[in-house]
Design a protein around this motif. Sequence first.
Motif, PDB file in Angstrom:
ATOM      1  N   LEU A  42     -13.048  -0.992   2.513  1.00 21.74           N
ATOM      2  CA  LEU A  42     -12.061  -0.491   3.469  1.00 21.74           C
ATOM      3  C   LEU A  42     -11.658   0.944   3.131  1.00 21.74           C
ATOM      4  N   ASP A  43     -11.418   1.214   1.850  1.00 25.59           N
ATOM      5  CA  ASP A  43     -11.076   2.576   1.417  1.00 25.59           C
ATOM      6  C   ASP A  43     -12.176   3.559   1.795  1.00 25.59           C
ATOM      7  N   GLU A  44     -13.423   3.174   1.563  1.00 27.61           N
ATOM      8  CA  GLU A  44     -14.555   4.044   1.874  1.00 27.61           C
ATOM      9  C   GLU A  44     -14.667   4.302   3.375  1.00 27.61           C
ATOM     10  N   GLU A  45     -14.481   3.245   4.177  1.00 27.55           N
ATOM     11  CA  GLU A  45     -14.589   3.403   5.628  1.00 27.55           C
ATOM     12  C   GLU A  45     -13.481   4.307   6.162  1.00 27.55           C
ATOM     13  N   PHE A  46     -12.269   4.105   5.696  1.00 26.91           N
ATOM     14  CA  PHE A  46     -11.165   4.961   6.135  1.00 26.91           C
ATOM     15  C   PHE A  46     -11.399   6.412   5.711  1.00 26.91           C
ATOM     16  N   ALA A  47     -11.831   6.623   4.485  1.00 26.70           N
ATOM     17  CA  ALA A  47     -12.054   7.987   3.998  1.00 26.70           C
ATOM     18  C   ALA A  47     -13.137   8.686   4.813  1.00 26.70           C
ATOM     19  N   GLN A  48     -14.209   7.980   5.107  1.00 25.32           N
ATOM     20  CA  GLN A  48     -15.294   8.563   5.902  1.00 25.32           C
ATOM     21  C   GLN A  48     -14.807   8.908   7.310  1.00 25.32           C
ATOM     22  N   LEU A  49     -14.087   7.991   7.946  1.00 25.94           N
ATOM     23  CA  LEU A  49     -13.554   8.261   9.283  1.00 25.94           C
ATOM     24  C   LEU A  49     -12.521   9.380   9.249  1.00 25.94           C
ATOM     25  N   TYR A  51       0.140  12.938   4.104  1.00 23.49           N
ATOM     26  CA  TYR A  51       0.056  12.416   5.468  1.00 23.49           C
ATOM     27  C   TYR A  51      -1.267  12.808   6.104  1.00 23.49           C
ATOM     28  N   PRO A  52      -1.903  11.929   6.851  1.00 24.53           N
ATOM     29  CA  PRO A  52      -1.463  10.620   7.332  1.00 24.53           C
ATOM     30  C   PRO A  52      -1.912   9.455   6.452  1.00 24.53           C
ATOM     31  N   HIS A  53      -2.286   9.714   5.216  1.00 25.01           N
ATOM     32  CA  HIS A  53      -2.578   8.673   4.227  1.00 25.01           C
ATOM     33  C   HIS A  53      -3.856   7.882   4.520  1.00 25.01           C
ATOM     34  N   THR A  54      -4.736   8.388   5.348  1.00 21.61           N
ATOM     35  CA  THR A  54      -5.933   7.630   5.718  1.00 21.61           C
ATOM     36  C   THR A  54      -7.140   7.924   4.831  1.00 21.61           C
ATOM     37  N   ASN A  55      -6.959   8.710   3.801  1.00 23.38           N
ATOM     38  CA  ASN A  55      -8.075   9.017   2.899  1.00 23.38           C
ATOM     39  C   ASN A  55      -7.720   8.702   1.453  1.00 23.38           C
ATOM     40  N   ARG A  56      -6.902   7.714   1.265  1.00 26.15           N
ATOM     41  CA  ARG A  56      -6.487   7.401  -0.093  1.00 26.15           C
ATOM     42  C   ARG A  56      -6.980   6.027  -0.522  1.00 26.15           C
ATOM     43  N   LYS A  57      -6.801   5.740  -1.754  1.00 29.21           N
ATOM     44  CA  LYS A  57      -7.178   4.427  -2.288  1.00 29.21           C
ATOM     45  C   LYS A  57      -6.133   3.386  -1.882  1.00 29.21           C
ATOM     46  N   ASN A  58      -6.551   2.135  -1.907  1.00 28.54           N
ATOM     47  CA  ASN A  58      -5.691   0.990  -1.599  1.00 28.54           C
ATOM     48  C   ASN A  58      -5.130   1.025  -0.176  1.00 28.54           C
ATOM     49  N   MET A  59      -6.019   1.177   0.775  1.00 27.94           N
ATOM     50  CA  MET A  59      -5.606   1.133   2.184  1.00 27.94           C
ATOM     51  C   MET A  59      -4.999  -0.219   2.537  1.00 27.94           C
ATOM     52  N   HIS A  60      -5.431  -1.282   1.832  1.00 24.34           N
ATOM     53  CA  HIS A  60      -4.818  -2.598   2.077  1.00 24.34           C
ATOM     54  C   HIS A  60      -3.305  -2.526   1.929  1.00 24.34           C
ATOM     55  N   GLY A  61      -2.857  -1.798   0.930  1.00 27.36           N
ATOM     56  CA  GLY A  61      -1.431  -1.723   0.631  1.00 27.36           C
ATOM     57  C   GLY A  61      -0.617  -0.957   1.663  1.00 27.36           C
ATOM     58  N   ILE A  62      -1.273  -0.140   2.478  1.00 29.75           N
ATOM     59  CA  ILE A  62      -0.532   0.659   3.464  1.00 29.75           C
ATOM     60  C   ILE A  62      -1.005   0.425   4.898  1.00 29.75           C
ATOM     61  N   LEU A  63      -1.657  -0.718   5.148  1.00 27.98           N
ATOM     62  CA  LEU A  63      -2.116  -0.988   6.518  1.00 27.98           C
ATOM     63  C   LEU A  63      -0.951  -1.049   7.507  1.00 27.98           C
ATOM     64  N   GLY A  64       0.192  -1.564   7.080  1.00 24.70           N
ATOM     65  CA  GLY A  64       1.365  -1.598   7.958  1.00 24.70           C
ATOM     66  C   GLY A  64       1.832  -0.193   8.333  1.00 24.70           C
ATOM     67  N   LEU A  65       1.901   0.675   7.340  1.00 23.90           N
ATOM     68  CA  LEU A  65       2.274   2.069   7.586  1.00 23.90           C
ATOM     69  C   LEU A  65       1.230   2.755   8.465  1.00 23.90           C
ATOM     70  N   THR A  66      -0.037   2.497   8.196  1.00 21.79           N
ATOM     71  CA  THR A  66      -1.114   3.107   8.975  1.00 21.79           C
ATOM     72  C   THR A  66      -1.028   2.661  10.432  1.00 21.79           C
ATOM     73  N   LEU A  67      -0.733   1.392  10.654  1.00 22.24           N
ATOM     74  CA  LEU A  67      -0.548   0.900  12.022  1.00 22.24           C
ATOM     75  C   LEU A  67       0.594   1.659  12.704  1.00 22.24           C
ATOM     76  N   LYS A  68       1.724   1.823  12.025  1.00 19.38           N
ATOM     77  CA  LYS A  68       2.849   2.587  12.595  1.00 19.38           C
ATOM     78  C   LYS A  68       2.427   4.019  12.910  1.00 19.38           C
ATOM     79  N   ASN A  69       1.592   4.584  12.050  1.00 22.31           N
ATOM     80  CA  ASN A  69       1.157   5.968  12.252  1.00 22.31           C
ATOM     81  C   ASN A  69       0.206   6.132  13.437  1.00 22.31           C
ATOM     82  N   THR A  70      -0.359   5.026  13.946  1.00 23.70           N
ATOM     83  CA  THR A  70      -1.172   5.132  15.169  1.00 23.70           C
ATOM     84  C   THR A  70      -0.308   5.556  16.347  1.00 23.70           C
TER      85      THR A  70
END
Length: 171
Positions: free
Chosen positions: A41-48, A133-152
């Motif tokens: 998940l971290d790799e996919e988010f970082a690439q995107l 910000y917007p935190h989409t290229n960091r490690k442990n995306m699992h831990g911030i999926l709620g925040l990432t959803l809000k950031n959409t």
Amino acid sequence: MAVQKNQEGMDLGQFRKESLSDFSSNKKLKDRLRRVKSKKLDEEFAQLHDSVFEEIDCLECANCCKTTSPIFLQTDVDRLAKVFRMKPSVFLDTYLHRDADGDFVLNSSPCPFLGEDNKCLVYEDRPKACREYPHTNRKNMHGILGLTLKNTLVCPAVYKIFQQIGKDYRK
């Protein structure tokens, strides 16, 4: 009044409408993403993140700075107080208050440090939350999926990342 547009030509009102419309399906996607292995998940988010930010220029949007507040750590307060030659307590009284969670946040939006050209007036000294910000290229995306959803709902780039990652996981 001119319509605010990001670099891709999407006006921010249209972005808001689309992101709100897709929020429910993005929430379901967030729950599916919790089942993806953390490293993958971290790799996919970082690439995107990298590919989306090749297309999107934050200076064309600045919606985050116009609509939300970062959390200010004490180190951020001290650093910015020094920039403005203020005591930290004066900086706090002038610009910040504690939110319901007890965090220091801006008194108002847009950010008082946002220039008319969408450039940050304190860019080199900006808060840690702004730097990351917007935190989409960091490690442990699992831990911030709620925040990432809000950031959409705030960041067209995060919304686009969610749309792209959803192609593989919305089933």
